[in-house]
Design a protein around this motif. Structure first.
Motif, PDB file in Angstrom:
ATOM      1  N   VAL A   1     -58.265 -55.915  68.116  1.00 23.24           N
ATOM      2  CA  VAL A   1     -57.647 -56.174  69.416  1.00 23.24           C
ATOM      3  C   VAL A   1     -57.891 -57.631  69.794  1.00 23.24           C
ATOM      4  CG1 VAL A   1     -57.663 -55.552  71.857  1.00 23.24           C
ATOM      5  CG2 VAL A   1     -57.992 -53.789  70.126  1.00 23.24           C
ATOM      6  N   THR A   2     -56.817 -58.341  70.155  1.00 21.86           N
ATOM      7  CA  THR A   2     -56.951 -59.739  70.584  1.00 21.86           C
ATOM      8  C   THR A   2     -56.777 -59.885  72.091  1.00 21.86           C
ATOM      9  OG1 THR A   2     -54.613 -60.168  70.145  1.00 21.86           O
ATOM     10  CG2 THR A   2     -56.178 -60.635  68.366  1.00 21.86           C
ATOM     11  N   GLU A   3     -56.063 -58.954  72.730  1.00 23.61           N
ATOM     12  CA  GLU A   3     -55.927 -58.913  74.192  1.00 23.61           C
ATOM     13  C   GLU A   3     -56.195 -57.484  74.637  1.00 23.61           C
ATOM     14  OE1 GLU A   3     -52.171 -60.193  75.747  1.00 23.61           O
ATOM     15  OE2 GLU A   3     -52.104 -61.965  74.471  1.00 23.61           O
ATOM     16  N   GLU A   4     -56.827 -57.320  75.775  1.00 25.27           N
ATOM     17  CA  GLU A   4     -57.180 -55.999  76.276  1.00 25.27           C
ATOM     18  C   GLU A   4     -55.955 -55.082  76.322  1.00 25.27           C
ATOM     19  OE1 GLU A   4     -60.161 -55.077  79.542  1.00 25.27           O
ATOM     20  OE2 GLU A   4     -58.221 -54.877  80.574  1.00 25.27           O
ATOM     21  N   LEU A   5     -56.175 -53.826  75.934  1.00 28.30           N
ATOM     22  CA  LEU A   5     -55.087 -52.838  75.894  1.00 28.30           C
ATOM     23  C   LEU A   5     -55.324 -51.752  76.924  1.00 28.30           C
ATOM     24  CD1 LEU A   5     -54.995 -52.111  72.050  1.00 28.30           C
ATOM     25  CD2 LEU A   5     -53.679 -53.815  73.272  1.00 28.30           C
ATOM     26  N   SER A   6     -54.296 -51.419  77.658  1.00 30.20           N
ATOM     27  CA  SER A   6     -54.305 -50.229  78.513  1.00 30.20           C
ATOM     28  C   SER A   6     -52.862 -49.739  78.595  1.00 30.20           C
ATOM     29  CB  SER A   6     -54.869 -50.542  79.899  1.00 30.20           C
ATOM     30  OG  SER A   6     -53.972 -51.368  80.609  1.00 30.20           O
ATOM     31  N   THR A   7     -52.702 -48.557  79.107  1.00 30.13           N
ATOM     32  CA  THR A   7     -51.363 -47.981  79.190  1.00 30.13           C
ATOM     33  C   THR A   7     -50.442 -48.821  80.064  1.00 30.13           C
ATOM     34  OG1 THR A   7     -52.279 -45.784  78.884  1.00 30.13           O
ATOM     35  CG2 THR A   7     -50.060 -45.910  79.766  1.00 30.13           C
ATOM     36  N   HIS A   8     -50.977 -49.337  81.175  1.00 33.80           N
ATOM     37  CA  HIS A   8     -50.155 -50.102  82.113  1.00 33.80           C
ATOM     38  C   HIS A   8     -50.096 -51.579  81.774  1.00 33.80           C
ATOM     39  CE1 HIS A   8     -49.898 -46.459  84.378  1.00 33.80           C
ATOM     40  NE2 HIS A   8     -51.219 -46.391  84.471  1.00 33.80           N
ATOM     41  N   HIS A   9     -50.944 -52.016  80.854  1.00 34.41           N
ATOM     42  CA  HIS A   9     -50.976 -53.428  80.481  1.00 34.41           C
ATOM     43  C   HIS A   9     -51.078 -53.530  78.947  1.00 34.41           C
ATOM     44  CE1 HIS A   9     -51.653 -57.674  80.536  1.00 34.41           C
ATOM     45  NE2 HIS A   9     -52.859 -57.570  80.020  1.00 34.41           N
ATOM     46  N   PRO A  10     -49.922 -53.523  78.263  1.00 38.39           N
ATOM     47  CA  PRO A  10     -49.971 -53.653  76.802  1.00 38.39           C
ATOM     48  C   PRO A  10     -50.621 -54.972  76.403  1.00 38.39           C
ATOM     49  CG  PRO A  10     -47.782 -53.015  77.528  1.00 38.39           C
ATOM     50  CD  PRO A  10     -48.562 -53.381  78.755  1.00 38.39           C
TER      51      PRO A  10
END
Length: 153
Positions: free
Chosen positions: A97-106
């Protein structure tokens, strides 16, 4: 005709070779099975078995080859590895992962040397940068990933 009676094994072998050559054209694996029966007939002729027994042995071995060997051989020849190309070959691979992942913020994930947009496969997760993930699915240009080593949140 007397020569043929004394050398019947040669006639069986000629038949076997002819069937083998014909198999190279048909590629059905039928004629080669019958050719094996002809070889058995040649062996029976060399053992000086009567002609009727030679024919019965040749026919029996041909039938056995067709019933027992050919189906397995055809199955083996027709199966092979599935060719996985394109995006589908990334499913099951690991990335970082290079950028934080969440459902609302790919975010972004580095997979196979390329940067992909990504979302967590489990909608309740947030995955921090630097985490190692496994690709569960790819839909469009988005990889759906899950952290490795964590089966349940």
């Amino acid at each position: 005709m007397d020569w043929l009676g004394n050398h019947l094994w040669a006639a069986w072998m000629v038949l076997a070779v002819a069937l083998g050559v014909a198999e190279m054209v048909s590629l059905d694996l039928i004629l080669i099975m019958i050719a094996v029966g002809a070889v058995v007939g040649a062996l029976a002729a060399l053992a000086s078995f009567p002609l009727i027994l030679q024919v019965l042995l040749a026919a029996g071995s041909s039938a056995a080859m067709l019933a027992l060997v050919r189906p397995n051989l055809v199955k083996k020849l027709h199966q092979g590895p599935d060719l996985v190309t394109g995006m589908n070959k990334l499913v099951g691979q690991q990335g970082v992962v290079t950028e934080e992942l969440s459902t609302h913020h790919p975010g972004r994930v580095k997979l196979a040397g390329e940067i992909w947009s990504a979302c967590p496969y489990d909608e309740s997760l947030t995955i921090a940068p630097g985490a190692t993930v496994e690709v569960f699915a790819i839909r469009g240009a988005t990889a759906y990933v899950h952290p490795i080593g964590e089966l349940m949140p």
